[in-house]
Design an enzyme around this catalytic site. Structure first.
Site, PDB file in Angstrom:
ATOM      1  N   THR A 236    -103.510  42.236   3.002  1.00  0.00           N
ATOM      2  CA  THR A 236    -102.253  41.627   2.547  1.00  0.00           C
ATOM      3  C   THR A 236    -101.382  41.290   3.752  1.00  0.00           C
ATOM      4  O   THR A 236    -100.208  40.959   3.586  1.00  0.00           O
ATOM      5  CB  THR A 236    -101.439  42.571   1.631  1.00  0.00           C
ATOM      6  OG1 THR A 236    -101.144  43.749   2.377  1.00  0.00           O
ATOM      7  CG2 THR A 236    -102.176  42.931   0.364  1.00  0.00           C
ATOM      8  N   ARG A 238    -102.073  39.260   7.274  1.00  0.00           N
ATOM      9  CA  ARG A 238    -102.164  37.849   7.621  1.00  0.00           C
ATOM     10  C   ARG A 238    -103.639  37.473   7.685  1.00  0.00           C
ATOM     11  O   ARG A 238    -104.468  38.249   8.175  1.00  0.00           O
ATOM     12  CB  ARG A 238    -101.513  37.566   8.977  1.00  0.00           C
ATOM     13  CG  ARG A 238     -99.989  37.496   8.938  1.00  0.00           C
ATOM     14  CD  ARG A 238     -99.489  36.267   8.178  1.00  0.00           C
ATOM     15  NE  ARG A 238     -98.032  36.138   8.147  1.00  0.00           N
ATOM     16  CZ  ARG A 238     -97.253  36.581   7.165  1.00  0.00           C
ATOM     17  NH1 ARG A 238     -97.758  37.213   6.120  1.00  0.00           N
ATOM     18  NH2 ARG A 238     -95.943  36.368   7.211  1.00  0.00           N
ATOM     19  N   ASP A 262    -105.274  38.704  -0.116  1.00  0.00           N
ATOM     20  CA  ASP A 262    -104.077  37.990  -0.582  1.00  0.00           C
ATOM     21  C   ASP A 262    -103.644  36.946   0.436  1.00  0.00           C
ATOM     22  O   ASP A 262    -102.761  36.139   0.148  1.00  0.00           O
ATOM     23  CB  ASP A 262    -102.939  39.011  -0.790  1.00  0.00           C
ATOM     24  CG  ASP A 262    -101.679  38.392  -1.383  1.00  0.00           C
ATOM     25  OD1 ASP A 262    -101.807  37.617  -2.357  1.00  0.00           O
ATOM     26  OD2 ASP A 262    -100.574  38.677  -0.883  1.00  0.00           O
ATOM     27  N   GLU A 267    -103.773  28.955   5.167  1.00  0.00           N
ATOM     28  CA  GLU A 267    -103.223  28.812   3.812  1.00  0.00           C
ATOM     29  C   GLU A 267    -102.444  27.501   3.665  1.00  0.00           C
ATOM     30  O   GLU A 267    -101.784  27.097   4.622  1.00  0.00           O
ATOM     31  CB  GLU A 267    -102.243  29.959   3.519  1.00  0.00           C
ATOM     32  CG  GLU A 267    -102.905  31.287   3.370  1.00  0.00           C
ATOM     33  CD  GLU A 267    -101.871  32.422   3.259  1.00  0.00           C
ATOM     34  OE1 GLU A 267    -100.694  32.146   2.978  1.00  0.00           O
ATOM     35  OE2 GLU A 267    -102.262  33.577   3.463  1.00  0.00           O
ATOM     36  N   HIS A 285    -101.466  34.753  -1.825  1.00  0.00           N
ATOM     37  CA  HIS A 285    -100.347  35.276  -1.020  1.00  0.00           C
ATOM     38  C   HIS A 285     -99.153  35.670  -1.907  1.00  0.00           C
ATOM     39  O   HIS A 285     -98.067  35.098  -1.803  1.00  0.00           O
ATOM     40  CB  HIS A 285     -99.922  34.269   0.049  1.00  0.00           C
ATOM     41  CG  HIS A 285     -99.195  34.906   1.196  1.00  0.00           C
ATOM     42  ND1 HIS A 285     -99.254  34.456   2.494  1.00  0.00           N
ATOM     43  CD2 HIS A 285     -98.375  35.997   1.244  1.00  0.00           C
ATOM     44  CE1 HIS A 285     -98.499  35.211   3.274  1.00  0.00           C
ATOM     45  NE2 HIS A 285     -97.952  36.166   2.527  1.00  0.00           N
ATOM     46  N   GLY A 287     -97.946  38.841  -1.986  1.00  0.00           N
ATOM     47  CA  GLY A 287     -97.419  40.139  -1.530  1.00  0.00           C
ATOM     48  C   GLY A 287     -95.973  40.405  -1.905  1.00  0.00           C
ATOM     49  O   GLY A 287     -95.662  41.405  -2.537  1.00  0.00           O
ATOM     50  N   SER A 288     -95.078  39.513  -1.521  1.00  0.00           N
ATOM     51  CA  SER A 288     -93.649  39.783  -1.757  1.00  0.00           C
ATOM     52  C   SER A 288     -93.131  39.061  -3.003  1.00  0.00           C
ATOM     53  O   SER A 288     -91.920  39.014  -3.225  1.00  0.00           O
ATOM     54  CB  SER A 288     -92.841  39.344  -0.532  1.00  0.00           C
ATOM     55  OG  SER A 288     -92.988  37.945  -0.322  1.00  0.00           O
TER      56      SER A 288
HETATM   57  C1  DGY Z   1     -93.886  38.003   4.534  1.00  0.00           C
HETATM   58  O1  DGY Z   1     -92.742  38.349   4.197  1.00  0.00           O
HETATM   59  O2  DGY Z   1     -94.224  37.839   5.716  1.00  0.00           O
HETATM   60  C2  DGY Z   1     -94.851  37.762   3.434  1.00  0.00           C
HETATM   61  O3  DGY Z   1     -96.158  37.714   3.893  1.00  0.00           O
HETATM   62  C3  DGY Z   1     -94.500  36.474   2.723  1.00  0.00           C
HETATM   63  O4  DGY Z   1     -94.753  35.433   3.584  1.00  0.00           O
END
Ligand code: DGY
Length: 325
Positions: A236, A238, A262, A267, A285, A287-288
């Site tokens: 999760t 990069r 993720d 990307e 992607h 994650g957040s």
């Molecule tokens: C971050 O905050 O870096 C997450 O990967 C969303 O890009």
């Protein structure tokens, strides 16, 4: 009253947009795609600040050409590998990011990937949706989390939030980090000063380090060979932490039993080899991507911009040394 000019490269949640409208003379991206470098430079003419996302690549060429009026760039992310921080510093432009806030949401996604990959959730979904579910006691046997070693590469806030969750699943936590954590944060986790030693014990390995020149392509054929046979990889962090061809080869041979991913290099495109495999559990992607986290990230980004433009200490500017996300 004169409002500062803010360039905004994407559409944000309504509450964030309302604050932008209230406090800034805003210039929005009119396209349904990221700005090109030239377009962003043009939009930045006379601007005080830029509010960007990881889709915007701000390289050294960008910072050579960006108008002198720009004092701060805030990214809507904890990762800042899309920004040439040194080139920004050379132009005396502050870079703000959103550390900490995404830890719980991203750790939740790491657990989802861990379970999805180990319990063969993609194949299960396919069976149910395609009507190929048969009554077999051997159907889709996966691998249990209980009692397994979870290796965490990068024990920052996200890594620690994953550790907290994984303890609840009965996993033994091992980690590698640029520095050993203080006992209060480390808890029962076993520290490996050498990432190679972490890999040797990691039945599950989850990546939470930022992408830097040192961590770029950390997972490759050589490091995969250090993992226990049939290990499960979660990313999760990069996409650039992984050499896709090497992981795909290991997933095909079974050297790596499954992967939950993720994030991907390049990307929103991803290596088509992942799509051809059944032992991959893939997300775009996310994650957040919760309302709570994204709202907090947007507000923090604007707090940073306000502080820099007011000449006050900003809550979270990118530090000089790389950090663990
Ligand atoms: C971050 O905050 O870096 C997450 O990967 C969303 O890009």
């Amino acid at each position: 009253m004169h409002k500062p000019v803010l360039v905004v490269t994407t559409q944000f949640l309504d509450e964030i947009e309302a604050r932008i409208d209230r406090d800034y003379d805003v210039r929005r991206n009119p396209y349904e795609r990221p700005f090109t470098c030239d377009e962003l430079i043009e939009a930045s003419s006379g601007a005080d600040a830029l509010f960007v996302t990881p889709f915007d690549q701000l390289d050294s060429d960008f910072f050579k050409r960006v108008p002198a009026s720009v004092k701060v760039v805030a990214t809507y992310s904890v990762g800042f590998d899309h920004i040439d921080v040194q080139a920004a510093a050379n132009r005396k432009i502050a870079i703000a990011y959103t550390p900490g806030i995404n830890a719980d949401a991203t750790a939740d996604i790491a657990m989802l990937l861990m379970l999805g990959a180990s319990r063969r959730a993609f194949e299960g979904q396919e069976m149910v949706r395609k009507g190929t579910w048969t009554l077999s006691s051997q159907m889709l046997l996966g691998w249990q989390l209980t009692g397994k070693v979870l290796g965490i590469f990068g024990m920052g806030r996200v890594g620690r939030a994953v550790a907290q969750r994984a303890r609840g699943f009965g996993m033994a936590i091992h980690y590698s980090n640029s520095t050993r954590l203080p006992a209060a944060l480390e808890k029962d986790a076993v520290f490996h000063s050498s990432p190679s030693n972490l890999l040797r014990v990691s039945e599950f390995l989850t990546l939470h380090a930022p992408e830097t020149p040192e961590t770029h392509h950390f997972i490759n054929s050589k490091t995969i060979d250090l993992l226990p046979q049939g290990a499960i990889l979660i990313n999760t962090g990069r996409g650039g932490l992984v050499v896709d061809e090497d992981l795909i080869a290991a997933l095909k041979s079974g050297r790596v039993a499954a992967a939950g991913l993720d994030v991907f290099e390049g990307e929103p495109k991803l290596h088509p080899g992942y799509l051809a495999l059944k032992n991959t559990f893939l997300l775009p992607h996310l994650g957040s991507a919760t309302v709570e986290t994204r709202l907090a990230m947007g507000m923090l980004a604007l707090d940073n911009i306000d502080a820099v433009l007011d000449g006050k200490p900003a809550p979270s500017l990118v530090p000089k040394e790389p950090v663990v996300a």
